[in-house]
Write an enzyme that holds these catalytic residues in place. Structure first.
Site, PDB file in Angstrom:
ATOM      1  N   ASP A   1     -40.268  -7.378  11.132  1.00 13.78           N
ATOM      2  CA  ASP A   1     -39.080  -6.895  11.834  1.00 13.78           C
ATOM      3  C   ASP A   1     -38.782  -7.737  13.067  1.00 13.78           C
ATOM      4  OD1 ASP A   1     -39.131  -4.971   9.920  1.00 13.78           O
ATOM      5  OD2 ASP A   1     -39.758  -3.349  11.241  1.00 13.78           O
TER       6      ASP A   1
ATOM      7  N   ASP B   1     -46.011  -7.046   4.691  1.00 15.10           N
ATOM      8  CA  ASP B   1     -46.201  -7.886   5.884  1.00 15.10           C
ATOM      9  C   ASP B   1     -47.589  -7.703   6.476  1.00 15.10           C
ATOM     10  OD1 ASP B   1     -45.498  -5.319   6.676  1.00 15.10           O
ATOM     11  OD2 ASP B   1     -44.099  -5.970   8.241  1.00 15.10           O
TER      12      ASP B   1
ATOM     13  N   TYR C   1     -47.570   6.317   7.781  1.00 18.73           N
ATOM     14  CA  TYR C   1     -47.462   4.851   7.764  1.00 18.73           C
ATOM     15  C   TYR C   1     -48.819   4.204   8.023  1.00 18.73           C
ATOM     16  CZ  TYR C   1     -45.857   0.164   9.190  1.00 18.73           C
ATOM     17  OH  TYR C   1     -45.671  -1.194   9.298  1.00 18.73           O
TER      18      TYR C   1
ATOM     19  N   SER D   1     -34.851  -1.102  11.727  1.00 18.99           N
ATOM     20  CA  SER D   1     -35.667  -1.675  12.798  1.00 18.99           C
ATOM     21  C   SER D   1     -34.959  -1.724  14.145  1.00 18.99           C
ATOM     22  CB  SER D   1     -36.175  -3.068  12.406  1.00 18.99           C
ATOM     23  OG  SER D   1     -36.981  -2.975  11.267  1.00 18.99           O
TER      24      SER D   1
ATOM     25  N   GLY E   1     -33.700   5.599  13.013  1.00 16.77           N
ATOM     26  CA  GLY E   1     -34.401   6.231  11.907  1.00 16.77           C
ATOM     27  C   GLY E   1     -33.907   5.826  10.540  1.00 16.77           C
ATOM     28  N   ALA E   2     -33.130   4.752  10.466  1.00 17.10           N
ATOM     29  CA  ALA E   2     -32.540   4.350   9.184  1.00 17.10           C
ATOM     30  C   ALA E   2     -33.314   3.238   8.498  1.00 17.10           C
ATOM     31  CB  ALA E   2     -31.093   3.910   9.396  1.00 17.10           C
ATOM     32  N   GLY E   3     -34.419   2.801   9.070  1.00 16.81           N
ATOM     33  CA  GLY E   3     -35.186   1.726   8.457  1.00 16.81           C
ATOM     34  C   GLY E   3     -34.605   0.357   8.712  1.00 16.81           C
TER      35      GLY E   3
END
Length: 380
Positions: free
Chosen positions: A171, A36, A221, A125, A121-123
């Site tokens: 996201d 993205d 990141y 968003s 924290g699980a991705g």
């Protein structure tokens, strides 16, 4: 999420009935990771889990009073404070309000109570869901008239300016634009998007949460993004979206091995997104799965955003005959997303948790995925 619990907390804390109730979802991304912010394509969908907030305007006030049920945390801040709250959990609210004000929305003080069922924290968003819930809600309550894309940009700007994560637009976009039963192919450079019906007969999407929590603020990141920007600058293009394989190979002598591998992953992922689009048009879910495994290999080896726990979950998926599996989200923990044939589903879900527990002494969580709607007003 139980709206009645939110209403009860609101009345107990503020001594008045809750105002309007808004919800915005988290997301999954079938393929197209870390593309993205490189101007490429992504292929996400909104999920049924999200953030729900009761918001009641305080006419004539500039104060915000906010209570987060899940964190059992309370904060007050003034909309006109140039610094805002120090605690990051509430900087999302402050940033959204300030960004809306900067776009001409006459935000006044408000009281709010909110909660969510997006695993932190699980991705998935959870931060974008929080931003979009309040961007949508405050825009509607205070007559802003901003469209959904502008509200997605409000959320993205909040991450950049108030939280310190230089995220792309995916996201927030899908949290705003999600549609039940559809995935969205988004061109992150132009903003153009197309809905693809998602009804894979004989297959299911399921997440496995490693319960390894990652913090993207101050994490590698941003380092990955800087690597991509360095390569794009040397190639003379705005983003890696416009860099060809030939250009990348020609530049290789000038690049560090790390920057080269980061760029190699991004170019490969761009090809995989288009391959999945073609596969879906032909209902070829086996090919979709192949591309998911290739994405994980690139994220693990070239982009280096996986971890031992996630790699193990993908190995278990392969062993159980799962059609496709990969790490999902910014990385450094979180979930795997798995495309599982119906006849393999029970065996996979029965094996993955005990195997993970035996290896790491931690309980992973299996999360079935239902593709849902974007940000919206909930009837009280």
């Amino acid at each position: 999420m139980d709206r009645n619990v939110i209403f009860q907390h609101f009345f107990q804390r503020f001594g008045a009935p809750a105002g309007s109730l808004f919800m915005a979802p988290g997301r999954v991304n079938l393929i197209g990771e870390h593309t993205d912010y490189n101007g490429g394509f992504v292929f996400p969908g909104a999920v049924c889990q999200g953030i729900m907030a009761a918001v009641r305007p305080s006419t004539g006030s500039r104060m915000v009073r906010a209570y987060a049920i899940d964190l059992d945390s309370y904060c007050e801040f003034c909309l006109d404070d140039p610094e805002g709250p120090s605690r990051v959990d509430f900087r999302y609210l402050y940033g959204v309000a300030r960004e809306l004000m900067g776009r001409g929305v006459r935000v006044e003080g408000f009281d709010t109570v909110y909660a969510g069922d997006v695993p932190l924290g699980a991705g998935m968003s959870s931060s974008a869901a929080l931003e979009c819930c309040f961007a949508y809600g405050l825009n509607r309550l205070f007559g802003g008239g901003l469209d959904r894309m502008e509200l997605a940009l409000v959320g993205q700007a909040t991450e950049h300016r108030y939280v310190g994560v230089n995220c792309g637009i995916m996201d927030q976009f899908v949290s705003m634009h999600g549609r039940e039963g559809s995935l969205v192919r988004l061109d992150c450079r132009s903003g153009e998007f197309e809905y693809f019906p998602w009804h894979p007969e004989g297959y299911r999407l399921v997440l496995v949460n490693s319960c390894v929590k990652h913090e993207l603020v101050g994490s590698p990141y941003n380092d990955r993004r800087r690597s991509c920007e360095r390569v794009a600058q040397l190639a003379g293009v705005e983003t890696l979206r416009d860099c060809t394989w030939e250009q990348l190979e020609a530049l290789r002598p000038q690049l560090s091995e790390e920057d080269y591998r980061r760029a190699r992953y991004v170019l490969g992922e761009a090809d995989r997104v288009l391959a999945v689009c073609d596969a879906l048009q032909h209902d070829d879910y086996e090919r979709v799965g192949e591309q998911m495994y290739l994405t994980h290999e690139g994220l693990s080896k070239d982009y280096e955003v996986s971890c031992e726990e996630i790699d193990f979950l993908v190995e278990v998926a392969r062993r159980c005959g799962v059609t496709g599996a990969r790490i999902m989200g910014g990385g450094f923990g979180g979930c795997t997303i798995n495309l599982v044939r119906d006849d393999r589903y029970e065996a996979f879900t029965a094996e993955v948790a005990p195997a993970y527990r035996a290896r790491f002494g931690v309980e992973c969580k299996v999360i079935p995925v239902v593709i849902g709607e974007g940000a919206r007003l909930i009837d009280n």
